[in-house]
Enzyme design. Structure first.
Site, PDB file in Angstrom:
ATOM      1  N   SER A 108     102.878  45.462  55.429  1.00 37.97           N
ATOM      2  CA  SER A 108     101.456  45.334  55.168  1.00 37.97           C
ATOM      3  C   SER A 108     100.957  44.048  55.828  1.00 37.97           C
ATOM      4  CB  SER A 108     101.195  45.342  53.653  1.00 37.97           C
ATOM      5  OG  SER A 108      99.816  45.244  53.376  1.00 37.97           O
ATOM      6  N   SER A 109     100.141  43.278  55.149  1.00 33.44           N
ATOM      7  CA  SER A 109      99.589  42.048  55.707  1.00 33.44           C
ATOM      8  C   SER A 109      98.922  41.243  54.600  1.00 33.44           C
ATOM      9  CB  SER A 109      98.550  42.365  56.792  1.00 33.44           C
ATOM     10  OG  SER A 109      97.807  41.218  57.145  1.00 33.44           O
ATOM     11  N   VAL A 135     101.598  35.951  62.640  1.00 36.46           N
ATOM     12  CA  VAL A 135     102.880  36.025  63.344  1.00 36.46           C
ATOM     13  C   VAL A 135     102.598  35.943  64.839  1.00 36.46           C
ATOM     14  CG1 VAL A 135     104.928  37.402  63.819  1.00 36.46           C
ATOM     15  CG2 VAL A 135     103.942  37.390  61.517  1.00 36.46           C
ATOM     16  N   TYR A 159      90.972  47.228  58.608  1.00 34.28           N
ATOM     17  CA  TYR A 159      92.350  46.742  58.659  1.00 34.28           C
ATOM     18  C   TYR A 159      92.793  46.255  57.288  1.00 34.28           C
ATOM     19  CZ  TYR A 159      96.399  43.919  60.049  1.00 34.28           C
ATOM     20  OH  TYR A 159      97.654  43.376  60.155  1.00 34.28           O
ATOM     21  N   LYS A 208      95.616  47.968  54.708  1.00 32.71           N
ATOM     22  CA  LYS A 208      96.805  47.192  54.356  1.00 32.71           C
ATOM     23  C   LYS A 208      96.900  47.031  52.840  1.00 32.71           C
ATOM     24  CE  LYS A 208      98.606  46.364  58.410  1.00 32.71           C
ATOM     25  NZ  LYS A 208      99.865  47.047  58.798  1.00 32.71           N
TER      26      LYS A 208
END
Length: 253
Positions: free
Chosen positions: A138-139, A185, A152, A156
């Protein structure tokens, strides 16, 4: 510590670069046989060749995970070739950030529905495993409102909800389900390198929010995934493991 992953069989979506590639590499290093997929044939072949060093059991397939029939067919073929499935890692994201109905559709079909379809296709094989593990990437954007709110972030967040429900529903069967939510990241060819090159203001702002003074690496997120995939994590199910270097400030109770 022996993670008891030797001889296990794993499926990973999006294994040619970034977090997905690091996951494939880390699982293979632990003795796991890994089948991965990604969209571009040339990238798949390059990654497959590079990841097979030192005899790693890695195979790649080119497909679009938004194509439900192709995704299910890949899961079935890979399971047959591997001789079963113990670990499912749904990693692919459309990275559809910004307004517009198309971004909502892409986020729904790729981020959320590819995970649902992959799990559904793999379930008969997972049910035969003695240490089955489902992991969705996920995020932190699913946990708080940031520049990636909208399609987005919503999808997520939905992924975490879906995984939590799976964990509860499957607990009696011994199949575990967890989510991993990375923060920023950075890697070559990744979204944050692109932002650094084309939207320096946003990049500098995002970097400045990291109390560690840096963004994360794919390997750091892959470590979390591999730990959760390990049979040693047998009591961990239904969690959302945040891997963000203390970027987010919300308290998980």
């Amino acid at each position: 510590m022996d993670l008891q992953l030797t001889g296990r069989k794993a499926l990973v979506t999006g294994g040619t670069r970034g977090i997905g590639r690091a996951i494939v590499e880390a699982l293979a290093a632990e003795g796991t046989s890994v089948a991965f997929c990604a969209r571009t044939e040339t990238d798949v072949k390059e990654a497959e060749q590079a990841l097979r060093v030192d005899g790693a059991q890695v195979s790649g397939t080119a497909l679009d995970v938004a194509d439900g029939a192709a995704l299910a067919a890949w899961v079935g073929t890979a399971a047959e070739q591997l001789g079963g499935v113990d670990i499912v890692v749904a990693n692919v994201s459309a990275l559809a950030i910004g307004p517009g109905e198309q971004n909502w559709r892409s986020s729904f079909e790729v981020d959320l529905m590819h995970t649902v379809r992959m799990v559904d296709a793999a379930m008969p094989h997972l049910e035969r495993s003695d240490a089955a593990s489902i992991i969705a990437v996920s995020s932190v954007s699913g946990r708080e409102i940031d520049f990636a709110d909208g399609s987005y972030g919503v999808m997520k967040g939905a992924l975490v909800h879906y995984i939590s429900g799976l964990a509860f529903d499957l607990a009696a069967t011994g199949i575990r389900a967890n989510a991993v939510s990375p923060g920023n990241v950075y890697f070559d060819g990744g979204v944050w390198q692109n932002i650094e090159q084309h939207n320096r203001g946003l990049y500098d702002h995002a970097l400045g929010l990291n109390p560690t003074g840096r963004m994360g690496t794919p390997e750091e997120t892959a470590y979390a995934v591999v730990m959760l995939a390990s049979p040693r994590a047998s009591r961990i199910s239904g969690t959302n493991l945040v891997v963000d270097g203390a970027l987010t400030r919300g308290v998980q109770l």
